[in-house]
Design a protein around this motif. Structure first.
Motif, PDB file in Angstrom:
ATOM      1  N   VAL A 119      87.855  34.847  47.873  1.00 20.14           N
ATOM      2  CA  VAL A 119      87.868  36.252  47.476  1.00 20.14           C
ATOM      3  C   VAL A 119      88.244  37.136  48.652  1.00 20.14           C
ATOM      4  N   GLY A 120      88.709  38.313  48.324  1.00 13.59           N
ATOM      5  CA  GLY A 120      89.091  39.286  49.345  1.00 13.59           C
ATOM      6  C   GLY A 120      89.723  40.476  48.669  1.00 13.59           C
ATOM      7  N   GLU A 121      90.269  41.353  49.478  1.00 17.36           N
ATOM      8  CA  GLU A 121      90.972  42.494  48.913  1.00 17.36           C
ATOM      9  C   GLU A 121      92.313  42.039  48.363  1.00 17.36           C
ATOM     10  N   VAL A 122      92.675  42.556  47.223  1.00 19.67           N
ATOM     11  CA  VAL A 122      93.997  42.262  46.670  1.00 19.67           C
ATOM     12  C   VAL A 122      94.957  43.330  47.192  1.00 19.67           C
ATOM     13  N   ILE A 123      95.957  42.901  47.941  1.00 16.96           N
ATOM     14  CA  ILE A 123      96.911  43.855  48.527  1.00 16.96           C
ATOM     15  C   ILE A 123      98.339  43.431  48.185  1.00 16.96           C
ATOM     16  N   ASP A 124      99.249  44.386  48.277  1.00 16.02           N
ATOM     17  CA  ASP A 124     100.654  44.051  47.998  1.00 16.02           C
ATOM     18  C   ASP A 124     101.364  43.676  49.304  1.00 16.02           C
ATOM     19  N   ASP A 125     102.637  43.318  49.172  1.00 14.84           N
ATOM     20  CA  ASP A 125     103.371  42.833  50.342  1.00 14.84           C
ATOM     21  C   ASP A 125     103.497  43.908  51.425  1.00 14.84           C
ATOM     22  N   ALA A 126     103.672  45.167  50.997  1.00 11.66           N
ATOM     23  CA  ALA A 126     103.838  46.247  51.979  1.00 11.66           C
ATOM     24  C   ALA A 126     102.551  46.417  52.800  1.00 11.66           C
ATOM     25  N   MET A 127     101.443  46.436  52.115  1.00  9.81           N
ATOM     26  CA  MET A 127     100.156  46.546  52.815  1.00  9.81           C
ATOM     27  C   MET A 127      99.939  45.338  53.719  1.00  9.81           C
ATOM     28  N   CYS A 128     100.369  44.192  53.250  1.00 14.42           N
ATOM     29  CA  CYS A 128     100.240  42.969  54.039  1.00 14.42           C
ATOM     30  C   CYS A 128     101.028  43.101  55.340  1.00 14.42           C
ATOM     31  N   GLU A 129     102.261  43.610  55.228  1.00 11.44           N
ATOM     32  CA  GLU A 129     103.085  43.819  56.424  1.00 11.44           C
ATOM     33  C   GLU A 129     102.382  44.754  57.394  1.00 11.44           C
ATOM     34  N   ASP A 130     101.856  45.861  56.869  1.00 12.55           N
ATOM     35  CA  ASP A 130     101.159  46.841  57.719  1.00 12.55           C
ATOM     36  C   ASP A 130      99.991  46.179  58.448  1.00 12.55           C
ATOM     37  N   ARG A 131      99.267  45.403  57.692  1.00  9.87           N
ATOM     38  CA  ARG A 131      98.087  44.771  58.303  1.00  9.87           C
ATOM     39  C   ARG A 131      98.490  43.743  59.358  1.00  9.87           C
ATOM     40  N   LEU A 132      99.582  43.039  59.094  1.00 12.49           N
ATOM     41  CA  LEU A 132     100.037  42.063  60.091  1.00 12.49           C
ATOM     42  C   LEU A 132     100.425  42.767  61.385  1.00 12.49           C
ATOM     43  N   LEU A 133     101.045  43.952  61.222  1.00 12.44           N
ATOM     44  CA  LEU A 133     101.416  44.715  62.417  1.00 12.44           C
ATOM     45  C   LEU A 133     100.170  45.154  63.184  1.00 12.44           C
TER      46      LEU A 133
END
Ligand SMILES: C[S@@+](CC[C@H](N)C(=O)[O-])C[C@H]1O[C@@H](n2cnc3c(N)ncnc32)[C@H](O)[C@@H]1O
Length: 206
Positions: free
Chosen positions: A64-78
């Motif tokens: 389980v975790g937060e469901v995020i989209d690819d754009a948010m994923c990119e932001d978080r990776l940065l």
């Protein structure tokens, strides 16, 4: 170590009625989670071990975790790159569908990677929603580390890969030395880049 769980933002851990996918009908709903302990490992940071014997193919825990989209994923990776984070808790489940257990999650976020794992991730449809379950791929004895294969993959957007590669080259890191002696996870140990972060997304896309 305390994790905040916001029930509205995470996929649930509560027992639910399960609609088993027709192709993979094993008739095993997400039942009670197994007893697990979070422990400090020698070489992999925190990890999870079994506190009870787990039978082959038993449900262990839901990812389980937060469901995020690819754009948010990119932001978080940065952001992670900027923080120089070394632990990653994301699982790419489908297009525009990542489950991120970085900030909100359960004990599953501590399962480490192994090329010879004792668990596997399965994608299930539950009441129309995609959920991830961890299942034992063999009998697991009390005290054994709980692991699954992260199935690293290359970033799909080559453009962002190029940009990131230009920007980062941190300290040498050698990873997966402990649980993954074989060479089937290929990493560049000398360049810890966001390209590497991309590998760190677990992949469960069909
Ligand atoms: C989902 S977290 C697992 C929990 C993590 N060990 C921690 O301390 O929070 C994934 C991260 O754990 C580390 N990790 C997982 N499996 C590993 C392994 N076999 N060897 C070394 N590090 C590992 C990596 O840093 C990876 O990004």
């Amino acid at each position: 170590m305390q994790l905040k769980v916001d029930a509205s933002a995470v996929t649930t851990t509560q027992p639910v009625k399960v609609v088993v996918p027709a192709v993979k009908c094993s008739n095993k709903p997400f039942r009670r989670e197994k007893k697990i302990e979070i422990i400090k490992t020698q070489q992999c940071g925190w990890g999870a071990i079994a506190l009870e014997t787990i039978g082959k193919d038993d449900f262990v825990i839901e990812f389980v975790g937060e469901v995020i989209d690819d754009a948010m994923c990119e932001d978080r990776l940065l952001d992670m790159r900027q923080r120089r984070d070394q632990n990653f808790y994301m699982c790419k489940v489908g297009k525009d569908f990542v489950i991120d257990a970085t900030f909100k999650g359960n004990a599953c976020r501590f399962f480490n990677h192994s090329c010879q794992p004792n668990c596997r991730l399965e994608k299930w449809q539950v009441d129309g929603k995609t959920r991830l379950g961890v299942f034992a791929s063999q009998t697991i004895k009390v005290g054994m580390p709980l692991t699954y294969n992260y199935r690293y993959h290359k970033r799909e957007n080559p453009l962002s890969l190029v940009v990131y590669l230009e920007h980062i080259c941190l300290e040498p890191v050698v990873i997966f030395r402990n649980l993954c002696p074989s060479a089937d996870v290929v990493m560049d140990p000398y360049c810890y880049s966001t390209a590497f972060l991309a590998f760190q997304l677990y992949r469960l896309v069909d």
